[in-house]
Scaffold this motif. Structure first.
Motif, mmCIF file in Angstrom:
data_model
loop_
_atom_site.group_PDB
_atom_site.id
_atom_site.type_symbol
_atom_site.label_atom_id
_atom_site.label_comp_id
_atom_site.label_asym_id
_atom_site.label_seq_id
_atom_site.Cartn_x
_atom_site.Cartn_y
_atom_site.Cartn_z
ATOM 1 N N ARG A 325 0.843 -1.195 0.000
ATOM 2 C CA ARG A 325 0.000 0.000 0.000
ATOM 3 C C ARG A 325 0.871 1.236 0.000
ATOM 4 O O ARG A 325 1.990 1.217 0.509
ATOM 5 C CB ARG A 325 -0.882 0.022 1.249
ATOM 6 N N LEU A 326 0.319 2.321 -0.510
ATOM 7 C CA LEU A 326 1.093 3.567 -0.467
ATOM 8 C C LEU A 326 1.214 4.057 0.958
ATOM 9 O O LEU A 326 2.160 4.747 1.314
ATOM 10 C CB LEU A 326 0.446 4.601 -1.362
ATOM 11 N N THR A 360 -9.786 0.873 -2.571
ATOM 12 C CA THR A 360 -10.436 2.184 -2.624
ATOM 13 C C THR A 360 -9.994 3.077 -1.470
ATOM 14 O O THR A 360 -9.840 4.275 -1.645
ATOM 15 C CB THR A 360 -11.975 1.993 -2.556
ATOM 16 N N ASP A 361 -9.735 2.466 -0.290
ATOM 17 C CA ASP A 361 -9.356 3.317 0.849
ATOM 18 C C ASP A 361 -7.954 3.916 0.692
ATOM 19 O O ASP A 361 -7.541 4.747 1.492
ATOM 20 C CB ASP A 361 -9.477 2.536 2.174
ATOM 21 N N ALA A 366 -3.065 7.990 -2.069
ATOM 22 C CA ALA A 366 -2.247 7.937 -3.284
ATOM 23 C C ALA A 366 -2.264 9.290 -3.987
ATOM 24 O O ALA A 366 -1.223 9.813 -4.391
ATOM 25 C CB ALA A 366 -2.781 6.863 -4.215
ATOM 26 N N GLY A 367 -3.451 9.849 -4.091
ATOM 27 C CA GLY A 367 -3.579 11.141 -4.770
ATOM 28 C C GLY A 367 -2.730 12.188 -4.079
ATOM 29 O O GLY A 367 -1.966 12.921 -4.723
ATOM 30 N N ALA A 368 -2.821 12.223 -2.734
ATOM 31 C CA ALA A 368 -2.115 13.258 -1.987
ATOM 32 C C ALA A 368 -0.603 13.028 -2.012
ATOM 33 O O ALA A 368 0.178 13.942 -2.253
ATOM 34 C CB ALA A 368 -2.624 13.267 -0.544
ATOM 35 N N LEU A 369 -0.192 11.767 -1.801
ATOM 36 C CA LEU A 369 1.248 11.473 -1.727
ATOM 37 C C LEU A 369 1.958 11.676 -3.043
ATOM 38 O O LEU A 369 3.090 12.135 -3.088
ATOM 39 C CB LEU A 369 1.456 10.009 -1.328
ATOM 40 N N LEU A 370 1.290 11.273 -4.106
ATOM 41 C CA LEU A 370 1.985 11.214 -5.389
ATOM 42 C C LEU A 370 1.565 12.331 -6.334
ATOM 43 O O LEU A 370 2.032 12.393 -7.474
ATOM 44 C CB LEU A 370 1.726 9.868 -6.062
ATOM 45 N N PRO A 381 -8.136 1.752 -8.163
ATOM 46 C CA PRO A 381 -8.849 0.534 -7.722
ATOM 47 C C PRO A 381 -9.418 -0.272 -8.893
ATOM 48 O O PRO A 381 -9.860 -1.390 -8.704
ATOM 49 C CB PRO A 381 -9.988 1.083 -6.856
ATOM 50 N N ARG A 382 -9.410 0.315 -10.103
ATOM 51 C CA ARG A 382 -10.044 -0.383 -11.229
ATOM 52 C C ARG A 382 -9.043 -1.125 -12.122
ATOM 53 O O ARG A 382 -9.419 -1.743 -13.105
ATOM 54 C CB ARG A 382 -10.850 0.627 -12.061
#
Ligand SMILES: Nc1ncnc2c1ncn2[C@@H]1O[C@H](COP(=O)(O)OP(=O)(O)O)[C@@H](O)[C@H]1O
Ligand SMILES: [Mg+2]
Length: 420
Positions: A325-326, A360-361, A366-370, A381-382
């Motif tokens: 996980r990230l 999904t959680d 992920a969006g914030a970190l990367l 998730p898809r």
């Protein structure tokens, strides 16, 4: 007939087409590098990548790679095919730390040396080895050895070393390098810290308190010398490195089930590999750390990994780390704490991120970190098995990785994983 709008055939130059259909497809990363199959964002065009070519082209400012994704989505398979093609076609040299013992078929296919470390086994590596190219300044060599030992000790003790412990440890390493018959071993360090020489002890420490002040060192280092790790790190290295070959795989599956032991073994192995790889010249080298989350759990081990990466950069080594996980990158801490900052530093040193499916959680994280766009984050998730979002500095690709017919057997962890 398939439903849809029938448009007349239209033919134009690619220069005109990108004006006529903006935002439909992007230019891609170019063709230099290992062919990994198709990029869905370029309409299924080929996708190739090589960290050294990307560095030379100025696309990235460091050659390191991070591969993240849930278990079973194809992280290791992609890494194995990448190494297979990179070593087999481009002549790179690869060193793999393999906690699950699943890279042996790859090693056999390429002719890589396999070092299997297990308790009571015949192969042994000495994490204090200075490597083939020791630093010209001896104090730098002592510092590296003392840092590694402090990381090992801190991991066992789950705390930083006290100033007395730190001084005695550095004193022991210095003493052994100056007076020892050869390269010091962990067993030598333990023996010396049990009975420190007067020069190793800070003058402020009372002789009667000394034994109590440093008793944790032999106890903690002893963990690497007995029981589950017996015989793996307790003497001089007895494996030969073939620099003219394709590289080596260190099979650590004997300790995979024990997460504390795995962390210690990964620190010791990373230390050994770091000095081994710090050699100028020769082929470009890849250092692969599968199951790298085991080193990102605490500030201490994350920091150590980061320092190793920084050093290897000056020797043209590309590091490739695999995590689940990230949130592994934030360690087990709250936002803003030291550990998460260190992991962020590691992320900053890793400009190529290969993101397989995340639950999904993990999307917001992920969006914030990367710094992903919301479309990219929602895609995570898809993604089906074998597909990943590649972020190479500012560029993106969604890659469908393909395993070649002759690579299938080496990638099949469902059937071939040896879990001991
Ligand atoms: N691109 C792919 N095409 C077909 N099968 C794949 C692909 N990637 C992975 N697999 C298969 O899926 C299984 C799990 O892959 P693996 O790489 O071991 O997962 P991870 O390392 O992410 O836990 C393996 O048996 C592997 O052969
Ligand atoms: Mg794996």
């Amino acid at each position: 007939m398939r439903p849809g709008i029938a448009l007349p055939r239209h033919r134009a130059t690619t220069a005109h087409l990108c004006s006529a259909y903006p935002f439909a497809a992007e230019v891609g990363l170019g063709v230099q590098g290992v062919y990994l199959c198709s990029n869905l964002l370029t309409g299924g065009g080929g996708f190739a990548f090589d960290p050294f070519e990307a560095y030379a082209a100025g696309i990235v400012t460091n050659p390191n790679m991070l591969i993240a994704g849930e278990p079973g989505v194809g992280k290791s398979a992609t890494t194995k095919t990448f190494i297979h093609r990179s070593v087999g076609v481009f002549g790179r040299w690869a060193a793999v730390a393999d906690p699950k013992g699943e890279y042996r078929p790859l090693a056999e296919s390429l002719g890589m040396t396999v070092i299997k470390l297990h308790p009571g086994g015949t192969s042994r590596i000495n994490p204090l080895d200075p490597g083939p190219n020791p630093p010209s300044d001896p104090t730098e060599g002592v510092r590296r050895q003392a840092d590694m030992l402090a990381t090992l000790l801190g991991t066992v003790l789950r705390r930083d070393l006290s100033p007395v412990e730190d001084a005695v440890l550095s004193g022991a390493v210095q003493h052994l390098n100056r007076h020892g018959p050869g390269v010091p071993t962990l067993a030598d360090v333990v023996a010396l810290t049990v009975a420190p020489t007067p020069e190793m002890v800070p003058t402020t420490v009372d002789a009667s308190d000394l034994a109590r002040s440093v008793e944790a060192i032999p106890y903690a280092l002893g963990k690497l010398l007995d029981r589950s790790m017996r015989g793996m790190f307790d003497g001089p290295t007895n494996v030969a490195i073939d620099w003219s070959g394709p590289g080596l795989v260190i099979d650590l599956s004997a300790v995979h089930h024990d997460s504390e032991a795995l962390t210690l073994v990964l620190v010791a192995t990373t230390a050994w590999l770091q000095n081994l790889m710090a050699t100028p010249g020769g082929p470009r080298r890849l250092q692969v750390l599968d199951e790298a989350w085991a080193l990102l759990g605490t500030e201490r081990t994350s920091k150590y990994l980061q320092a190793c990466w920084k050093l290897s950069r000056s020797y043209g080594v590309a590091n490739l780390a695999i995590v689940h996980r990230l949130s592994d990158l934030r360690s087990q801490t709250d936002d803003g704490t030291a550990a998460s900052k260190v992991s962020m530093g590691l992320l900053a040193d890793t400009q190529t991120r290969v993101l397989f499916r995340q639950s999904t959680d993990q999307v917001a994280e992920a969006g914030a970190l990367l710094g992903l766009t919301s479309t990219e984050a929602q895609l995570l998730p898809r993604l089906v098995k074998g597909r990943a979002l590649w972020k190479v500095a500012g560029r993106s690709a969604v890659v469908a990785h393909t395993i070649g017919a002759h690579e299938k057997a080496m990638c099949d962890t469902d059937a071939a994983m040896i879990d001991q």
